[in-house]
Motif scaffolding. Structure first.
Motif, PDB file in Angstrom:
ATOM      1  N   ASN A 365      82.897  65.250  39.757  1.00  0.00           N
ATOM      2  CA  ASN A 365      82.806  63.890  40.309  1.00  0.00           C
ATOM      3  C   ASN A 365      81.973  62.989  39.402  1.00  0.00           C
ATOM      4  OD1 ASN A 365      84.350  64.367  42.501  1.00  0.00           O
ATOM      5  ND2 ASN A 365      82.678  64.499  43.989  1.00  0.00           N
ATOM      6  N   TYR A 369      83.538  59.667  37.875  1.00  0.00           N
ATOM      7  CA  TYR A 369      83.164  58.317  38.349  1.00  0.00           C
ATOM      8  C   TYR A 369      82.119  57.656  37.452  1.00  0.00           C
ATOM      9  CZ  TYR A 369      85.774  59.939  42.347  1.00  0.00           C
ATOM     10  OH  TYR A 369      86.775  60.424  43.148  1.00  0.00           O
ATOM     11  N   VAL A 396      79.799  54.512  38.583  1.00  0.00           N
ATOM     12  CA  VAL A 396      80.188  53.363  39.440  1.00  0.00           C
ATOM     13  C   VAL A 396      79.317  53.240  40.693  1.00  0.00           C
ATOM     14  CG1 VAL A 396      82.583  53.347  38.661  1.00  0.00           C
ATOM     15  CG2 VAL A 396      81.943  54.748  40.629  1.00  0.00           C
ATOM     16  N   ILE A 398      78.029  54.282  44.739  1.00  0.00           N
ATOM     17  CA  ILE A 398      78.731  54.268  46.041  1.00  0.00           C
ATOM     18  C   ILE A 398      78.003  53.273  46.944  1.00  0.00           C
ATOM     19  CG2 ILE A 398      79.541  55.729  47.953  1.00  0.00           C
ATOM     20  CD1 ILE A 398      78.902  58.142  46.100  1.00  0.00           C
ATOM     21  N   VAL A 406      80.949  59.838  52.512  1.00  0.00           N
ATOM     22  CA  VAL A 406      81.508  60.597  51.373  1.00  0.00           C
ATOM     23  C   VAL A 406      81.754  62.069  51.672  1.00  0.00           C
ATOM     24  CG1 VAL A 406      80.837  59.182  49.396  1.00  0.00           C
ATOM     25  CG2 VAL A 406      79.202  60.806  50.378  1.00  0.00           C
ATOM     26  N   PHE A 411      87.969  61.516  52.582  1.00  0.00           N
ATOM     27  CA  PHE A 411      87.419  60.169  52.338  1.00  0.00           C
ATOM     28  C   PHE A 411      87.405  59.880  50.839  1.00  0.00           C
ATOM     29  CE2 PHE A 411      84.035  57.286  51.207  1.00  0.00           C
ATOM     30  CZ  PHE A 411      84.400  56.182  51.948  1.00  0.00           C
ATOM     31  N   ARG A 412      87.926  58.714  50.484  1.00  0.00           N
ATOM     32  CA  ARG A 412      87.853  58.257  49.096  1.00  0.00           C
ATOM     33  C   ARG A 412      87.336  56.832  49.133  1.00  0.00           C
ATOM     34  NH1 ARG A 412      93.635  60.773  48.072  1.00  0.00           N
ATOM     35  NH2 ARG A 412      93.319  61.056  50.281  1.00  0.00           N
ATOM     36  N   ALA A 413      86.310  56.566  48.348  1.00  0.00           N
ATOM     37  CA  ALA A 413      85.740  55.216  48.363  1.00  0.00           C
ATOM     38  C   ALA A 413      86.721  54.243  47.714  1.00  0.00           C
ATOM     39  CB  ALA A 413      84.404  55.219  47.638  1.00  0.00           C
ATOM     40  N   GLY A 426      89.822  63.698  47.960  1.00  0.00           N
ATOM     41  CA  GLY A 426      88.850  63.323  49.004  1.00  0.00           C
ATOM     42  C   GLY A 426      88.337  64.553  49.740  1.00  0.00           C
ATOM     43  N   LEU A 427      88.561  65.735  49.152  1.00  0.00           N
ATOM     44  CA  LEU A 427      88.113  66.967  49.834  1.00  0.00           C
ATOM     45  C   LEU A 427      86.919  67.627  49.140  1.00  0.00           C
ATOM     46  CD1 LEU A 427      91.481  68.734  50.706  1.00  0.00           C
ATOM     47  CD2 LEU A 427      89.884  67.652  52.274  1.00  0.00           C
ATOM     48  N   GLY A 428      86.692  67.254  47.871  1.00  0.00           N
ATOM     49  CA  GLY A 428      85.671  67.949  47.074  1.00  0.00           C
ATOM     50  C   GLY A 428      84.306  67.995  47.742  1.00  0.00           C
ATOM     51  N   LEU A 429      83.813  66.839  48.198  1.00  0.00           N
ATOM     52  CA  LEU A 429      82.458  66.812  48.775  1.00  0.00           C
ATOM     53  C   LEU A 429      82.403  67.495  50.142  1.00  0.00           C
ATOM     54  CD1 LEU A 429      81.098  63.299  47.724  1.00  0.00           C
ATOM     55  CD2 LEU A 429      80.467  65.536  46.840  1.00  0.00           C
ATOM     56  N   SER A 453      74.797  57.527  40.820  1.00  0.00           N
ATOM     57  CA  SER A 453      74.561  58.344  42.036  1.00  0.00           C
ATOM     58  C   SER A 453      73.769  59.605  41.716  1.00  0.00           C
ATOM     59  CB  SER A 453      75.893  58.785  42.646  1.00  0.00           C
ATOM     60  OG  SER A 453      76.823  57.736  42.655  1.00  0.00           O
ATOM     61  N   PHE A 455      73.396  63.428  43.522  1.00  0.00           N
ATOM     62  CA  PHE A 455      73.783  64.377  44.573  1.00  0.00           C
ATOM     63  C   PHE A 455      72.819  65.555  44.498  1.00  0.00           C
ATOM     64  CE2 PHE A 455      77.565  61.853  44.500  1.00  0.00           C
ATOM     65  CZ  PHE A 455      78.035  61.912  45.811  1.00  0.00           C
TER      66      PHE A 455
HETATM   67  P1  ADP Z   1      87.570  63.159  45.365  1.00  0.00           P
HETATM   68  O1  ADP Z   1      88.564  64.236  45.204  1.00  0.00           O
HETATM   69  O2  ADP Z   1      88.184  61.867  45.793  1.00  0.00           O
HETATM   70  O3  ADP Z   1      86.608  63.046  44.275  1.00  0.00           O
HETATM   71  P2  ADP Z   1      85.264  63.933  46.881  1.00  0.00           P
HETATM   72  O4  ADP Z   1      85.161  64.432  48.257  1.00  0.00           O
HETATM   73  O5  ADP Z   1      84.748  64.750  45.781  1.00  0.00           O
HETATM   74  O6  ADP Z   1      86.794  63.611  46.675  1.00  0.00           O
HETATM   75  O7  ADP Z   1      84.584  62.530  46.842  1.00  0.00           O
HETATM   76  C1  ADP Z   1      84.809  61.612  47.889  1.00  0.00           C
HETATM   77  C2  ADP Z   1      84.625  60.206  47.372  1.00  0.00           C
HETATM   78  O8  ADP Z   1      83.247  60.003  47.091  1.00  0.00           O
HETATM   79  C3  ADP Z   1      85.317  59.976  46.048  1.00  0.00           C
HETATM   80  O9  ADP Z   1      86.641  59.538  46.301  1.00  0.00           O
HETATM   81  C4  ADP Z   1      84.492  58.918  45.450  1.00  0.00           C
HETATM   82  O10 ADP Z   1      84.889  57.654  45.901  1.00  0.00           O
HETATM   83  C5  ADP Z   1      83.106  59.182  45.970  1.00  0.00           C
HETATM   84  N1  ADP Z   1      82.265  59.864  44.970  1.00  0.00           N
HETATM   85  C6  ADP Z   1      82.023  61.175  44.887  1.00  0.00           C
HETATM   86  N2  ADP Z   1      81.183  61.447  43.871  1.00  0.00           N
HETATM   87  C7  ADP Z   1      80.894  60.275  43.289  1.00  0.00           C
HETATM   88  C8  ADP Z   1      80.069  59.878  42.180  1.00  0.00           C
HETATM   89  N3  ADP Z   1      79.386  60.749  41.465  1.00  0.00           N
HETATM   90  N4  ADP Z   1      80.016  58.572  41.901  1.00  0.00           N
HETATM   91  C9  ADP Z   1      80.689  57.682  42.629  1.00  0.00           C
HETATM   92  N5  ADP Z   1      81.476  57.981  43.654  1.00  0.00           N
HETATM   93  C10 ADP Z   1      81.579  59.260  44.001  1.00  0.00           C
END
Ligand code: ADP
Length: 472
Positions: A365, A369, A396, A398, A406, A411-413, A426-429, A453, A455
């Motif tokens: 991620n 991003y 970028v 959030i 997130v 969920f995708r921003a 939108g499943l990774g987190l 960001s 994490f």
């Molecule tokens: P995706 O497969 O869309 O990356 P995630 O569950 O990993 O799904 O992330 C959910 C959303 O959180 C992403 O679509 C993105 O918008 C936002 N996001 C995750 N990590 C970051 C980051 N490091 N910087 C900015 N936005 C992030």
């Protein structure tokens, strides 16, 4: 639905309570009545003995006072006394120094002389009570006196009492099971109502709850426990249902794209290059589909597999180093600087494959991003009790409202801020969160839109062994 079998009488709680009640009442009542009978026996016997003791004192006085007048005077006096107690077969016997009989009253006929004892205690001989005591020295050579009376009246009283005890125990054996059964019926009435209500509950209709009467007794507690279990089951089913609905929804997009590419290909004859382009689109979409399906599988198994799989000591330091090495090429190709600061020998208990997945997702991620020229840093530190993994980027970022969401599934921003090649599932987190929670840890996010960001994952620590330190 299987037909509800009625509970057989002997297995029912009601019957068992009634049977136990009968047993307890029977034992307690029998013991109490027998105790009472014995106490009465002792009291009556004690009374007989007291009278005999008094009579002995009186008779020895008669012997002392009348012996100068001769045996006849004593005999007259004792015969008069005996006739006064005729109904109790009272008798007196005067004995010489060798135990030979000097004189005896009429009722003494069958009773043998009592043994000469120094304690002068009453004894039972047959159904008679008798007492022998020494007489003061006298000119007639009377050495001792023996008195006695029949215990027939006492025995007949006791027989009467025995009959009453038998009747009372019998009555109790009849009444107590009936009362016990009736009382147990009252006590288990609520249980039956609860069972009837519970039997109406259906998986498809989980909004029904067992009645709670608010008296906080055992039944209320049982109803409350079952209701809370139903709440959790309903929550779980709803969660699964929405997971399934979301998954189906997400699967539709790549499937529709594959279908439309194939339809376009079949629509008319094309050049070889035209077919090649369309097949590449199909391959692209199939790959997305595969990623999505794999992530869905991971998400569905993460909390469960930790309970099923044997836990291993995971050298987190080594796993983090490997992940950084794995992403070095991607970062370089995107002109992103990837730094790391990894403390040595940090070990946690868990599943290596899943924990590596968390690190990979966060790094993926962060690189995805962060625009070209940006910077991503992974740091791994430990305290006495926990390991702390932090992935920081200056990408970028959030927005505050998206930060709250997130970790939600799918969920995708705001996509406008994302590059085209960052299309994710939108499943990774949510996978990360589910894995971290299953390991007893926590995951959090801090971010500023346009600035980047952080994490952070905190996991409970395991004390490293020599091997772990070498691996880390
Ligand atoms: P995706 O497969 O869309 O990356 P995630 O569950 O990993 O799904 O992330 C959910 C959303 O959180 C992403 O679509 C993105 O918008 C936002 N996001 C995750 N990590 C970051 C980051 N490091 N910087 C900015 N936005 C992030």
């Amino acid at each position: 639905m299987p037909r509800k079998r009625p509970i057989s009488l002997f297995r029912s709680v009601r019957f068992r309570i009634a049977a136990l009640n009968t047993l307890v009442v029977a034992i307690a009542a029998t013991a109490a009545l027998l105790g009472l009978r014995q106490a009465l026996h002792w009291t009556l016997l004690h009374e007989v003995d007291r009278v005999l003791q008094e009579d002995v004192a009186e008779v020895t006085l008669v012997v002392t006072e009348l012996s100068p007048e001769g045996l006849d005077a004593i005999a007259d006096e004792l015969a008069r006394k005996a006739s006064g107690h005729r109904q109790h077969k009272w008798f007196a016997r005067l004995l010489d120094g060798q135990g030979g009989e000097v004189w005896s009253s009429q009722a003494a006929g069958s009773t043998p002389p009592a043994p000469d004892t120094s304690d002068a205690q009453p004894r039972s001989i047959g159904d008679e009570r008798t007492l022998r005591a020494p007489a003061p020295s006298n000119p007639l050579g009377i050495a001792s006196v023996q008195l006695g009376s029949s215990l027939a009246f006492l025995n007949s009283d006791l027989e009467q009492i025995d009959r009453l005890v038998a009747v009372a125990v019998l009555l109790m054996l009849i009444i107590s099971p009936l009362c016990g059964y009736w009382l147990a019926g009252i006590a288990t009435r609520d249980l039956e109502a609860m069972t009837a209500k519970a039997s109406l509950l259906r998986p498809a209709k989980l909004d029904e709850r067992l009645p709670y009467r608010g008296v906080d007794d055992e039944f209320d507690r049982l109803a409350d426990t079952i209701n809370r279990l139903l709440d959790r089951i309903a929550e779980f089913i709803e969660e699964r249902r929405s997971f399934l609905a979301d998954a189906a929804h997400e699967l539709r997009t790549p499937i529709a794209a594959i279908r439309s590419s194939v339809e376009v290909a079949l629509d008319k004859d094309r050049s070889e290059q035209g077919y090649r382009d369309l097949l590449e689109q199909v391959l692209d979409e199939s790959e997305s589909l595969e990623v999505l399906v794999n992530q869905l599988l991971l998400l569905s198994e993460a909390p469960v597999s930790l309970e099923k799989s044997p836990l291993e000591r995971v050298a987190l330091s080594a796993a983090a180093t490997r992940s950084v090495e794995m992403f070095a090429g991607v970062a370089e190709s995107r002109h992103i600087r990837l730094d790391s600061s990894i403390g040595p020998g940090i070990v946690v208990l868990g599943i290596r494959r899943h924990l590596s997945q968390v690190i990979t997702n966060l790094l993926d991620n962060a690189i995805k991003y962060t625009p070209e020229g940006g910077r991503v840093t992974l740091s791994l530190t430990s305290s006495n009790t926990s390991a702390r993994l932090k992935v920081t980027d200056n990408g970028v970022g959030i927005s505050p409202e998206d930060q709250r969401r997130v970790f939600e599934r799918f969920f995708r921003a705001d996509r406008a801020r994302q590059r085209d090649d960052t299309r994710g599932t939108g499943l990774g987190l949510s996978i990360c969160q589910s894995i971290v929670a299953a390991h007893g840890g926590e995951i959090g996010c801090q971010s500023r839109l346009g600035h980047g960001s952080d994490f952070t994952v905190v996991l409970p620590l395991t004390i490293p062994t020599v091997d772990d330190a070498a691996n880390g």
